[in-house]
Design an enzyme around this catalytic site. Structure first.
Site, PDB file in Angstrom:
ATOM      1  N   HIS A 185      37.395   8.996 -47.533  1.00 39.38           N
ATOM      2  CA  HIS A 185      38.639   9.308 -48.248  1.00 39.38           C
ATOM      3  C   HIS A 185      39.818   9.523 -47.288  1.00 39.38           C
ATOM      4  O   HIS A 185      40.883   8.935 -47.445  1.00 39.38           O
ATOM      5  CB  HIS A 185      38.480  10.607 -49.051  1.00 39.38           C
ATOM      6  CG  HIS A 185      37.315  10.641 -49.976  1.00 39.38           C
ATOM      7  ND1 HIS A 185      37.336  10.059 -51.217  1.00 39.38           N
ATOM      8  CD2 HIS A 185      36.084  11.210 -49.854  1.00 39.38           C
ATOM      9  CE1 HIS A 185      36.192  10.276 -51.831  1.00 39.38           C
ATOM     10  NE2 HIS A 185      35.412  10.965 -51.024  1.00 39.38           N
TER      11      HIS A 185
HETATM   12  C1  BDR Z   1      38.534  15.006 -50.597  1.00 44.33           C
HETATM   13  O1  BDR Z   1      37.876  16.248 -50.746  1.00 44.33           O
HETATM   14  C2  BDR Z   1      37.145  16.538 -49.579  1.00 44.33           C
HETATM   15  O2  BDR Z   1      35.797  16.703 -49.877  1.00 44.33           O
HETATM   16  C3  BDR Z   1      37.339  15.402 -48.621  1.00 44.33           C
HETATM   17  O3  BDR Z   1      37.537  15.896 -47.316  1.00 44.33           O
HETATM   18  C4  BDR Z   1      38.540  14.669 -49.129  1.00 44.33           C
HETATM   19  O4  BDR Z   1      39.728  15.145 -48.539  1.00 44.33           O
HETATM   20  C5  BDR Z   1      37.864  13.991 -51.488  1.00 44.33           C
HETATM   21  O5  BDR Z   1      37.898  14.416 -52.822  1.00 44.33           O
END
Ligand code: BDR
Ligand code: CA
Length: 310
Positions: A239
């Protein structure tokens, strides 16, 4: 080459670490500061992890500032089931011996934004608490930031609730203030980040490099492997590398202009990023671009190149 000044605001969990590693190898970027925020893990862990990861990749020169240890209004939440108790899936790396910054994230960000006179790109890859505080405490910061490249939200669906993505759900009131601020926003939500995954071959290749940075990748991702297996996903989503890689390679990503605001009152829709992209009704103020697609192969090749370089 004129480098692009970039600030990264992170809740330094497992995919944040990948984003920091990758960012440190992008010659198009000058990372002018990093700030930590509570989210995936406590502020203490996020602050330490950001410092230690930057030290591991030889970038102790990048200053890391401590930010908010909890959301603006609601109770804090973490995601230890994916990011472990220390934020790095239990992986241990040497402690950074860089001098510790004590200035608050929002003040340091404001000073840096002023210095770069409208050229600074800010990449929040955790809850938006620090950015909201910066806007509240220093309202003219909205004219000093070129754009916010946010990892957060989803036009369709969510990953924590059916409507909400983790970073936005952690602090919806902060997110709403940021989306209302008028700052130009590029939103990298789950619509695109679920397409930005490393598959088994990519993961094996990174681990095979056998350097200290790829060892961190191996040791920090194991909870994510299990989580991903339960969900029958094709790979591990990176992500947080999306908004970072976009700066250097905007042509790898596809997005559309729209307006986006955040639901802070709803019960089942709490924390939803609500967009007018596909509706007849359009918001008056539309200053966002929602990203929906990425060239996965180019994206993952660049992350692998980053890990190979150590
Ligand atoms: C986001 O939430 C966190 O778990 C990850 O680092 C990312 O920024 C994804 O939903
Ligand atoms: Ca994150």
């Amino acid at each position: 080459m004129n480098k692009i000044p970039v600030w990264i605001d992170t809740d330094t969990g497992v995919d944040d670490a990948v984003a920091l590693v990758t960012a440190s190898t992008l010659e198009e970027l000058e990372i002018v500061g990093v700030s930590a925020v509570a989210g995936n893990t406590s502020l203490e862990n996020a602050f330490r992890n950001a410092r230690d990861v930057l030290s591991l990749v030889g970038r102790k020169d990048i200053r890391v500032y401590p930010g908010a240890d909890r959301p603006l209004i609601i109770e804090g939440r973490t995601a230890a089931y994916v990011h472990g108790n220390n934020g790095l899936g239990g992986a241990e790396i040497p402690l950074s011996d860089a001098p510790q910054e004590t200035k608050k994230a929002w003040d340091a960000l404001y000073e840096t934004a002023q210095q770069y006179k409208g050229e600074l790109i800010v990449c929040p890859i955790g809850p938006l608490t620090n950015i909201a505080i910066a806007i509240a405490n220093h309202p003219d910061i909205v004219d000093c930031i070129k754009e916010l490249n946010i990892m957060g939200g989803a036009l369709i669906g969510g990953n924590i609730t059916p409507c909400a993505e983790f970073n936005i759900l952690c602090d919806p009131q902060a997110a709403e203030a940021v989306f209302r601020s008028g700052i130009r926003i590029n939103m990298f939500g789950l619509d695109v980040t679920h397409k930005a995954f490393l598959n088994d071959d990519d993961i094996d290749e990174i681990i095979s490099y056998g350097n200290m940075v790829s060892d961190l990748f191996r040791d920090s991702n194991h909870l994510l492997y299990e989580y991903r297996a339960q969900l029958h996903w094709e790979g591990i989503c990176e992500h947080d590398s999306c908004p970072i890689l976009y700066i250097a390679h905007p042509d790898w990503f596809e997005g559309q202009e729209c307006g986006i605001y955040v639901e802070t009152q709803g019960t089942i829709s709490f924390g939803k990023t609500v967009s007018d992209l596909w509706t007849d009704y359009k918001y008056e103020d539309r200053h966002c671009k929602a990203f929906l697609n990425v060239d996965r192969v180019k994206f993952t090749e660049r992350i692998k190149e980053a890990y190979r370089s150590f």
